[in-house]
Scaffold this motif. Structure first.
Motif, PDB file in Angstrom:
ATOM      1  N   CYS A 203       0.900  -1.239   0.421  1.00 35.09           N
ATOM      2  CA  CYS A 203       0.525  -0.369  -0.022  1.00 35.09           C
ATOM      3  C   CYS A 203       1.205   1.913   0.071  1.00 35.09           C
ATOM      4  N   TYR A 204       1.820   1.502   0.860  1.00 33.83           N
ATOM      5  CA  TYR A 204       2.926   2.845   0.875  1.00 33.83           C
ATOM      6  C   TYR A 204       3.160   2.821   0.104  1.00 33.83           C
ATOM      7  N   LEU A 205       4.087   0.982  -0.491  1.00 32.76           N
ATOM      8  CA  LEU A 205       5.044   1.907  -1.681  1.00 32.76           C
ATOM      9  C   LEU A 205       3.844   1.830  -3.598  1.00 32.76           C
ATOM     10  N   VAL A 206       2.979   1.958  -3.623  1.00 32.63           N
ATOM     11  CA  VAL A 206       1.560   2.329  -5.083  1.00 32.63           C
ATOM     12  C   VAL A 206       1.195   3.504  -4.588  1.00 32.63           C
ATOM     13  N   ARG A 207       1.136   3.820  -3.425  1.00 25.30           N
ATOM     14  CA  ARG A 207       1.014   5.702  -3.330  1.00 25.30           C
ATOM     15  C   ARG A 207       2.571   6.900  -3.629  1.00 25.30           C
ATOM     16  N   ARG A 208       2.790   6.509  -3.828  1.00 25.67           N
ATOM     17  CA  ARG A 208       4.008   7.008  -3.888  1.00 25.67           C
ATOM     18  C   ARG A 208       3.515   7.769  -5.256  1.00 25.67           C
ATOM     19  N   ASN A 209       3.914   8.971  -5.155  1.00 29.05           N
ATOM     20  CA  ASN A 209       4.190   9.826  -6.625  1.00 29.05           C
ATOM     21  C   ASN A 209       4.652   9.723  -6.993  1.00 29.05           C
ATOM     22  N   MET A 216       9.199  -0.461  -8.591  1.00 29.71           N
ATOM     23  CA  MET A 216       7.986  -2.158  -8.995  1.00 29.71           C
ATOM     24  C   MET A 216       8.507  -3.165  -8.472  1.00 29.71           C
ATOM     25  N   ASP A 217       9.799  -3.614  -8.737  1.00 36.20           N
ATOM     26  CA  ASP A 217      10.342  -4.815  -8.088  1.00 36.20           C
ATOM     27  C   ASP A 217      10.523  -4.856  -6.392  1.00 36.20           C
ATOM     28  N   PHE A 260      -0.297   3.289 -16.995  1.00 35.78           N
ATOM     29  CA  PHE A 260      -0.803   4.567 -16.552  1.00 35.78           C
ATOM     30  C   PHE A 260      -0.369   5.281 -15.552  1.00 35.78           C
ATOM     31  N   SER A 261       1.140   5.136 -15.013  1.00 34.13           N
ATOM     32  CA  SER A 261       1.886   5.758 -14.326  1.00 34.13           C
ATOM     33  C   SER A 261       1.733   5.265 -13.051  1.00 34.13           C
ATOM     34  N   THR A 262       1.335   6.411 -11.694  1.00 30.34           N
ATOM     35  CA  THR A 262       1.369   6.047 -10.386  1.00 30.34           C
ATOM     36  C   THR A 262      -0.361   6.583  -9.840  1.00 30.34           C
ATOM     37  N   PRO A 263      -0.553   4.764  -9.548  1.00 25.53           N
ATOM     38  CA  PRO A 263      -2.043   5.491  -9.180  1.00 25.53           C
ATOM     39  C   PRO A 263      -2.864   6.325  -8.224  1.00 25.53           C
ATOM     40  N   ASN A 264      -1.885   6.659  -7.744  1.00 27.08           N
ATOM     41  CA  ASN A 264      -2.325   7.998  -6.418  1.00 27.08           C
ATOM     42  C   ASN A 264      -2.666   8.363  -6.891  1.00 27.08           C
ATOM     43  N   GLY A 265      -3.084   9.216  -7.605  1.00 29.65           N
ATOM     44  CA  GLY A 265      -3.437  10.325  -8.802  1.00 29.65           C
ATOM     45  C   GLY A 265      -4.532  10.031  -9.491  1.00 29.65           C
ATOM     46  N   LEU A 266      -5.211   8.622  -9.245  1.00 23.47           N
ATOM     47  CA  LEU A 266      -6.387   7.352  -9.764  1.00 23.47           C
ATOM     48  C   LEU A 266      -7.134   6.997  -8.890  1.00 23.47           C
TER      49      LEU A 266
END
Length: 370
Positions: A203-209, A216-217, A260-266
């Motif tokens: 969760c904390y990894l995918v929330r990065r900007n 990714m690894d 689509f790049s980082t999911p934090n903006g989605l």
């Protein structure tokens, strides 16, 4: 969406009508995208070059036609979850891909889905199966006491009533994630704690900007560890399968991030915050009588105030605060006074020099120095 009475709520014809209306509405809303899926358009890419491109990646209508040849309507629903006599909105778009239209949703898939709806509930079921209801209730009370005893600290939220919420919100789940591992440690197997740790790491990894190749690894490693440690719930009989939408979505995050790049903006928490400002807060401010009219008027006035603020800022009318404007005015007045004093002092010095020079000339003419 259309509504009906309880008598007709389960009517197959009404349910089909409601689903078909939903897909037809989506098709009408997205109609402006249809030309770009059939005729290539010139678009500017991130590298600065212009290329011909089309929206979408594959023709799903051919896939549906192939599925319809597999079996009956009942078999299609059971095996693939497809309502065969329903025309999906993707049928009107030749290059639509339903899998890529499902953007990642950190709030509902990870935080409220995998964490709250799955792991937290599975822990309670595990305790009941392992220790019985009476002992499980005692352990759950001890977990609540640990959550209550969390010390006040920046970034941590206190839970005076433990984890017993009448209605969970996204903020409740986010705050509980930070303290739940410490609360359950010692009451459940180590692999369960590791499963929580892997999910929180994901969760904390995918929330990065900003997400790099190394990130990714780490995301892939966190997903693998999470599924590995979650096997304890299956072996203990808590669940029978991991074929759940929220669990399945975690496996597609790496591919979607590359697209689509980082999911934090989605994340849907963005639209959730808009929903709070547009619906919940105007409802609280209303008198609860003819609420809809009051909410609409409130939103109209807020929109006008926001537009006026933008206009005033463009005109330079809202630069700084009242205090800063007064300080700037006082500073300007002080600087003007200093300039005037300097000019006055300069003129006085020149006048003195002229006076002194005249006196010296008179003394020379009078023979004061011989």
């Amino acid at each position: 969406m259309p509504k009906t009475t309880k008598k007709h709520a389960d009517d197959p014809k009404f349910r089909k009508f409601r689903c078909q209306l939903f897909h037809s509405s989506l098709s009408r809303i997205l109609a402006s995208l249809r030309p770009g899926m059939s005729k290539p358009e010139i678009a500017k890419f991130r590298d600065g070059h212009f290329r011909h491109s089309t929206s979408g990646v594959q023709d799903v209508s051919l896939i549906h036609e192939a599925l319809f040849e597999v079996g009956t309507y009942g078999e299609l629903w059971t095996e693939f979850g497809i309502v065969a006599d329903l025309i999906p909105f993707t049928n009107d778009f030749p290059r639509a891909d339903i899998h890529e239209t499902m953007a990642p949703d950190i709030l509902h898939q990870v935080i409220k889905g995998a964490f709250k709806d799955h792991l937290v509930d599975w822990v309670e079921k595990y305790l009941v199966l392992t220790h019985g209801r009476t002992e499980a209730d005692r352990i759950l009370d001890d977990i609540d006491h640990r959550i209550v005893a969390v010390a006040s600290f920046s970034g941590l939220r206190r839970f005076p009533q433990g984890r017993s919420f009448k209605q969970w919100t996204g903020d409740d789940s986010k705050a509980l994630m930070k303290v739940y591992i410490l609360a359950i440690e010692g009451h459940i197997p180590t692999n369960v704690v590791r499963a929580f740790h892997a999910l929180l790491e994901f969760c904390y990894l995918v929330r990065r900007n900003t997400i790099t190749k190394c990130t990714m690894d780490e995301i892939q490693d966190a997903v693998s560890c999470f599924h590995q440690y979650c096997e304890v719930f299956k072996t203990s009989g808590v669940i029978s399968t991991f074929s759940l939408p929220q669990q399945q979505s975690l496996m597609h995050y790496a591919h979607i991030i590359r697209l689509f790049s980082t999911p934090n903006g989605l994340c849907s928490s963005i639209t959730k915050s808009k929903h709070i400002k547009a619906v919940k807060e105007p409802w609280r401010w209303s008198s609860k009588y003819k609420v809809l009219c009051q909410m609409l008027v409130t939103n109209q006035r807020l929109s006008k105030l926001a537009a006026a603020r933008v206009d005033f800022e463009n005109r330079g009318m809202l630069k700084g605060t009242c205090l800063s404007a007064e300080l700037e005015a006082l500073t300007t007045v002080g600087q003007d006074n200093v300039k005037k004093m300097n000019l006055k002092g300069t003129s006085l010095d020149r006048q003195r020099q002229r006076t002194d020079g005249g006196r010296i000339g008179d003394m020379r003419e009078g023979g004061f120095w011989g």
